[in-house]
Design a protein around this motif. Structure first.
Motif, mmCIF file in Angstrom:
data_model
loop_
_atom_site.group_PDB
_atom_site.id
_atom_site.type_symbol
_atom_site.label_atom_id
_atom_site.label_comp_id
_atom_site.label_asym_id
_atom_site.label_seq_id
_atom_site.Cartn_x
_atom_site.Cartn_y
_atom_site.Cartn_z
ATOM 1 N N UNK A 151 0.856 -1.188 0.000
ATOM 2 C CA UNK A 151 0.000 0.000 0.000
ATOM 3 C C UNK A 151 0.887 1.231 0.000
ATOM 4 N N UNK A 152 0.750 2.057 -1.020
ATOM 5 C CA UNK A 152 1.570 3.252 -1.208
ATOM 6 C C UNK A 152 0.747 4.494 -0.880
ATOM 7 N N UNK A 153 1.190 5.239 0.110
ATOM 8 C CA UNK A 153 0.377 6.360 0.577
ATOM 9 C C UNK A 153 1.238 7.375 1.313
ATOM 10 N N UNK A 154 2.272 7.892 0.653
ATOM 11 C CA UNK A 154 3.114 8.910 1.271
ATOM 12 C C UNK A 154 3.272 10.076 0.299
ATOM 13 N N UNK A 155 3.425 11.283 0.819
ATOM 14 C CA UNK A 155 3.632 12.459 -0.021
ATOM 15 C C UNK A 155 4.610 13.408 0.649
ATOM 16 N N UNK A 156 5.208 14.252 -0.181
ATOM 17 C CA UNK A 156 6.108 15.278 0.326
ATOM 18 C C UNK A 156 5.358 16.569 0.586
ATOM 19 N N UNK A 157 6.008 17.470 1.293
ATOM 20 C CA UNK A 157 5.396 18.759 1.620
ATOM 21 C C UNK A 157 5.307 19.642 0.383
ATOM 22 N N UNK A 158 4.217 20.373 0.266
ATOM 23 C CA UNK A 158 4.034 21.320 -0.820
ATOM 24 C C UNK A 158 3.320 22.540 -0.257
ATOM 25 N N UNK A 159 2.852 23.403 -1.128
ATOM 26 C CA UNK A 159 2.160 24.611 -0.668
ATOM 27 C C UNK A 159 0.734 24.617 -1.182
ATOM 28 N N UNK A 160 -0.124 25.366 -0.515
ATOM 29 C CA UNK A 160 -1.522 25.519 -0.923
ATOM 30 C C UNK A 160 -1.705 26.957 -1.373
ATOM 31 N N UNK A 161 -1.676 27.151 -2.676
ATOM 32 C CA UNK A 161 -1.774 28.508 -3.217
ATOM 33 C C UNK A 161 -1.534 28.495 -4.711
ATOM 34 N N UNK A 162 -1.580 29.681 -5.332
ATOM 35 C CA UNK A 162 -1.359 29.772 -6.766
ATOM 36 C C UNK A 162 0.040 29.274 -7.121
ATOM 37 N N UNK A 163 0.168 28.656 -8.279
ATOM 38 C CA UNK A 163 1.460 28.131 -8.725
ATOM 39 C C UNK A 163 2.486 29.252 -8.768
ATOM 40 N N UNK A 164 3.624 29.037 -8.113
ATOM 41 C CA UNK A 164 4.613 30.103 -7.972
ATOM 42 C C UNK A 164 5.774 29.998 -8.951
ATOM 43 N N UNK A 165 5.716 29.060 -9.892
ATOM 44 C CA UNK A 165 6.751 28.964 -10.909
ATOM 45 C C UNK A 165 8.000 28.226 -10.478
ATOM 46 N N UNK A 166 7.990 27.595 -9.307
ATOM 47 C CA UNK A 166 9.160 26.900 -8.795
ATOM 48 C C UNK A 166 9.246 25.498 -9.405
ATOM 49 N N UNK A 167 10.018 25.379 -10.473
ATOM 50 C CA UNK A 167 10.146 24.099 -11.174
ATOM 51 C C UNK A 167 10.886 23.080 -10.309
ATOM 52 N N UNK A 168 11.870 23.522 -9.537
ATOM 53 C CA UNK A 168 12.618 22.612 -8.686
ATOM 54 C C UNK A 168 11.716 21.953 -7.655
ATOM 55 N N UNK A 169 10.745 22.711 -7.129
ATOM 56 C CA UNK A 169 9.805 22.138 -6.171
ATOM 57 C C UNK A 169 8.967 21.040 -6.830
ATOM 58 N N UNK A 170 8.538 21.279 -8.059
ATOM 59 C CA UNK A 170 7.758 20.272 -8.779
ATOM 60 C C UNK A 170 8.586 19.003 -8.967
ATOM 61 N N UNK A 171 9.860 19.171 -9.322
ATOM 62 C CA UNK A 171 10.731 18.020 -9.513
ATOM 63 C C UNK A 171 10.878 17.224 -8.214
ATOM 64 N N UNK A 172 11.118 17.932 -7.111
ATOM 65 C CA UNK A 172 11.263 17.270 -5.815
ATOM 66 C C UNK A 172 10.003 16.493 -5.449
ATOM 67 N N UNK A 173 8.861 17.137 -5.670
ATOM 68 C CA UNK A 173 7.598 16.504 -5.312
ATOM 69 C C UNK A 173 7.340 15.270 -6.163
ATOM 70 N N UNK A 174 7.712 15.327 -7.436
ATOM 71 C CA UNK A 174 7.554 14.170 -8.308
ATOM 72 C C UNK A 174 8.417 13.008 -7.841
ATOM 73 N N UNK A 175 9.600 13.302 -7.329
ATOM 74 C CA UNK A 175 10.470 12.234 -6.836
ATOM 75 C C UNK A 175 9.820 11.487 -5.674
ATOM 76 N N UNK A 176 9.253 12.258 -4.738
ATOM 77 C CA UNK A 176 8.670 11.641 -3.544
ATOM 78 C C UNK A 176 7.290 11.064 -3.820
ATOM 79 N N UNK A 177 6.436 11.853 -4.453
ATOM 80 C CA UNK A 177 5.036 11.448 -4.622
ATOM 81 C C UNK A 177 4.819 10.458 -5.754
ATOM 82 N N UNK A 178 5.785 10.379 -6.674
ATOM 83 C CA UNK A 178 5.598 9.516 -7.836
ATOM 84 C C UNK A 178 6.732 8.510 -8.031
ATOM 85 N N UNK A 179 7.958 8.996 -8.194
ATOM 86 C CA UNK A 179 9.060 8.095 -8.518
ATOM 87 C C UNK A 179 9.349 7.087 -7.408
ATOM 88 N N UNK A 180 9.175 7.484 -6.147
ATOM 89 C CA UNK A 180 9.397 6.520 -5.068
ATOM 90 C C UNK A 180 8.343 5.417 -5.107
#
Length: 321
Positions: A151-180
């Motif tokens: 059962x896979x059910x873990x996520x990394x921290x993100x923000x709740x708000x309008x997209x701020x253009x931080x591509x590095x944050x998207x990459x990090x989140x994809x690593x934790x929320x998807x690639x792992x």
């Protein structure tokens, strides 16, 4: 039970920032070895799916050496303890990786033992590291003698708000929320094929429909849907007897979700204890998808193809801005 408290990128504990769906999940991986008797999950779940009892022996699945099944579960803090309590009812040996509060790990382990878990352990690590994701599964397989459910059910921290253009944050989140998720599944597949086991992926309505204020998070959830739905197709074509269950969750009353969304969302949250039980039940019954709660998740999706603009409007109308 293996319990993994996992630090976040900045060294703090991981929390999901998305209050819309109330995950509050950090990086948890739960490995359980226990026996799900025919009808256990069904009776707990109530009147729905009566008669759809699941018995690994009846399905031709080889149990563990002690006659039990081996169950691997990755969840958030809110769902973490709840899911463990539910798994305990099946006399499980449990192991997990949790994020939100490393000091909570011994307490959760002890509580699981009090409730009947045959054994419990925890390991520290981070799902940013694909090597750790691989290690977690291998460790569970070695100590439990195999694996019946992931059962896979873990996520990394993100923000709740309008997209701020931080591509590095998207990459990090994809690593934790998807690639792992991909890494853990890949490592677990040989054991799951041998046991004719199950994969349960906890996702979100944000992985089915576009929601405002959760752009990076939604991107990772859409990726999960695409990967595991395609993998299911390939399993069918290759006659691989491993089920894949996608859990599409709505707003759940985890602590962080309720705190962050109190002044934003108009709809009330669903109870996390019931949600955790539904996740366990869906995996045990090898369902294709779980929608929780059904009325606020599955029904709106009926509009997606025939009235997309109306659905977008209804989504926006849930926010108090």
């Amino acid at each position: 039970m293996f319990y993994f408290p996992t630090p976040q990128w900045d060294g703090s504990v991981a929390k999901d920032c998305n209050p819309l769906f109330g995950f509050g999940f950090g990086l948890l991986v739960l490995f359980c070895k226990g026996e799900l008797q025919a009808g256990d999950a069904e009776r707990e779940a109530g009147d729905r799916h009566r008669g759809e009892h699941w018995d690994r022996r009846a399905d031709g699945v080889s149990p563990g050496a002690d006659g039990s099944s081996r169950f691997d579960h990755s969840t958030d803090r809110g769902q973490t303890t709840e899911s463990k309590w539910q798994a305990k009812r099946s006399h499980t040996h449990m192991g997990s990786s949790v994020h939100t509060n490393a000091n909570l790990s011994p307490q959760v382990v002890e509580r699981c033992r009090e409730l009947g878990a045959a054994s419990a352990r925890y390991i520290s690590g981070t799902m940013e590291d694909m090597a750790f994701a691989d290690h977690v599964v291998k460790e569970a397989g070695t100590l439990l003698g195999g694996l019946d459910m992931l059962i896979l059910n873990h996520v990394g921290a993100s923000y709740f708000g309008y997209y701020n253009g931080d591509v590095e944050h998207v990459r990090k989140l994809l690593e934790i929320n998807f690639l792992s998720y991909v890494a853990m599944t890949t490592t677990a597949l040989p054991m799951l094929k041998e046991s004719k086991g199950s994969i349960v992926v906890v996702s979100s309505m944000a992985g089915k429909v576009g929601f405002p204020f959760t752009v990076p998070y939604s991107a990772t959830k859409f990726a999960l849907d695409g990967f595991f739905s395609s993998l299911r197709q390939e399993f069918t074509m290759q006659n691989v007897n491993v089920s894949i269950t996608l859990c599409i969750l709505g707003f759940i009353d985890t602590e962080r979700a309720v705190r962050d969304a109190a002044g934003v969302l108009l709809s009330p949250p669903a109870p996390r204890a019931e949600c955790a039980l539904e996740i366990v039940r869906a995996g045990a019954l090898r369902l294709r998808e779980l929608y929780y709660r059904y009325g606020s998740t599955r029904l709106p999706l009926l509009l997606r193809d025939c009235a997309a603009d109306l659905l977008d409007y209804l989504v926006r109308s849930r926010y108090r801005l």
